[in-house]
Design a protein around this motif. Structure first.
Motif, short mmCIF file in Angstrom:
data_model
loop_
_atom_site.label_atom_id
_atom_site.label_comp_id
_atom_site.label_asym_id
_atom_site.label_seq_id
_atom_site.Cartn_x
_atom_site.Cartn_y
_atom_site.Cartn_z
N SER A 152 0.86 -1.18 0.00
CA SER A 152 0.00 0.00 0.00
C SER A 152 0.89 1.23 0.00
CB SER A 152 -0.95 0.01 1.20
OG SER A 152 -0.23 0.16 2.40
N VAL A 153 0.35 2.31 -0.55
CA VAL A 153 1.08 3.58 -0.65
C VAL A 153 0.13 4.70 -0.26
CG1 VAL A 153 2.32 5.16 -2.17
CG2 VAL A 153 2.48 2.69 -2.56
N ARG A 154 0.53 5.53 0.69
CA ARG A 154 -0.21 6.75 1.01
C ARG A 154 0.61 7.92 0.49
NH1 ARG A 154 -4.48 8.16 3.66
NH2 ARG A 154 -4.69 6.18 4.73
N LEU A 155 0.07 8.60 -0.50
CA LEU A 155 0.73 9.75 -1.12
C LEU A 155 0.26 11.02 -0.41
CD1 LEU A 155 0.11 8.65 -4.78
CD2 LEU A 155 2.35 8.76 -3.67
N TYR A 156 1.18 11.75 0.18
CA TYR A 156 0.85 12.97 0.91
C TYR A 156 1.00 14.19 0.01
CZ TYR A 156 1.26 10.05 5.07
OH TYR A 156 1.11 9.07 6.01
N PRO A 157 0.29 15.27 0.31
CA PRO A 157 0.41 16.50 -0.48
C PRO A 157 1.79 17.14 -0.40
CG PRO A 157 -1.53 16.60 0.94
CD PRO A 157 -0.76 15.37 1.32
N GLU A 158 2.58 16.78 0.59
CA GLU A 158 3.92 17.38 0.79
C GLU A 158 4.99 16.69 -0.03
OE1 GLU A 158 2.02 16.25 3.39
OE2 GLU A 158 1.30 18.15 4.18
N ASP A 159 4.62 15.97 -1.08
CA ASP A 159 5.56 15.32 -2.00
C ASP A 159 6.33 14.17 -1.37
OD1 ASP A 159 4.76 17.02 -4.01
OD2 ASP A 159 6.38 18.44 -3.65
N ASP A 160 5.73 13.47 -0.40
CA ASP A 160 6.34 12.26 0.12
C ASP A 160 5.27 11.20 0.26
OD1 ASP A 160 5.11 13.48 2.34
OD2 ASP A 160 6.50 12.57 3.74
N ALA A 161 5.69 10.01 0.67
CA ALA A 161 4.76 8.89 0.74
C ALA A 161 5.13 7.97 1.90
CB ALA A 161 4.78 8.11 -0.57
N LEU A 162 4.15 7.20 2.33
CA LEU A 162 4.34 6.12 3.29
C LEU A 162 4.03 4.83 2.53
CD1 LEU A 162 4.56 4.86 6.18
CD2 LEU A 162 2.10 5.25 6.36
N ILE A 163 5.04 3.97 2.40
CA ILE A 163 4.86 2.72 1.67
C ILE A 163 4.89 1.58 2.68
CG2 ILE A 163 5.80 1.17 -0.09
CD1 ILE A 163 7.08 3.61 -1.39
N SER A 164 3.94 0.67 2.55
CA SER A 164 3.89 -0.51 3.42
C SER A 164 4.05 -1.75 2.56
CB SER A 164 2.55 -0.54 4.16
OG SER A 164 2.45 -1.70 4.94
N VAL A 165 5.03 -2.59 2.94
CA VAL A 165 5.29 -3.86 2.26
C VAL A 165 5.13 -4.95 3.29
CG1 VAL A 165 6.99 -5.22 0.98
CG2 VAL A 165 6.99 -2.73 0.76
N GLU A 166 4.08 -5.76 3.14
CA GLU A 166 3.82 -6.85 4.09
C GLU A 166 3.78 -6.33 5.54
OE1 GLU A 166 3.17 -10.37 3.80
OE2 GLU A 166 2.66 -9.67 1.80
N GLY A 167 3.24 -5.15 5.73
CA GLY A 167 3.12 -4.58 7.07
C GLY A 167 4.34 -3.82 7.55
N VAL A 168 5.42 -3.84 6.79
CA VAL A 168 6.63 -3.09 7.13
C VAL A 168 6.50 -1.71 6.51
CG1 VAL A 168 9.15 -3.00 6.96
CG2 VAL A 168 7.98 -5.21 7.12
N GLU A 169 6.53 -0.67 7.36
CA GLU A 169 6.31 0.69 6.87
C GLU A 169 7.60 1.42 6.59
OE1 GLU A 169 3.72 2.66 9.65
OE2 GLU A 169 1.96 1.67 8.79
#
Length: 152
Positions: A73-90
């Motif tokens: 999963s990927v959460r794209l933030y308005p501040e030009d960064d993201a939080l990526i989760s791979v198998e629950g590892v953030e």
């Protein structure tokens, strides 16, 4: 298709790039958009009914989930960064421009788990072009079958 090294100027451009990657790897793709200061996760202090930032812009955040394994999963933030989760590892604070290369590395089989004997521990390592890597520690008891299959 937007290339790995090309800048992703907006959240919508980044979502389009992720949709292209999902298609490239035959993955299901689901996206949720949050638009407005009162809807985005990092602007909870904006107040009720306040949709624009003080500069008049409308922040746009997107949450993307990929089907299949590994769970991504990927959460794209308005501040030009993201939080990526791979198998629950953030992986927090990944620059938006690195997200396509990050996902191609994971989906292309380049990501791996390094194991250390002493002190015992694991790290999920995601290599990117240009000798860059992202590393996050894992709990020993939290290894999914996908992660366990990539231990080196």
């Amino acid at each position: 298709m937007i290339g790995d090294m090309e800048q992703l100027p907006s959240t919508e451009a980044a979502v389009d790039a992720l949709r292209s990657i999902a298609s490239e790897y035959a993955r299901e793709f689901e996206v949720t958009h949050d638009i407005g200061a009162d809807q985005t996760s990092r602007r909870s202090a904006a107040g009720v009914g306040v949709t624009a930032d003080p500069d008049g812009s409308l922040p746009h955040e997107a949450f993307v989930e990929f089907g299949g394994l590994p769970r991504l999963s990927v959460r794209l933030y308005p501040e030009d960064d993201a939080l990526i989760s791979v198998e629950g590892v953030e992986f927090p604070d990944v620059p938006r421009d690195d997200v396509p290369a990050f996902l191609r590395s994971v989906l292309g089989g380049l990501a791996y788990v390094s194991a250390r004997r002493f002190p015992p521990g694991y790290r999920l390592i995601v290599p990117l072009p240009g000798d860059r890597t992202y590393k996050e520690r894992l709990l020993m008891v939290g290894l999914s079958p996908w992660l366990s299959a990539r231990v080196r």
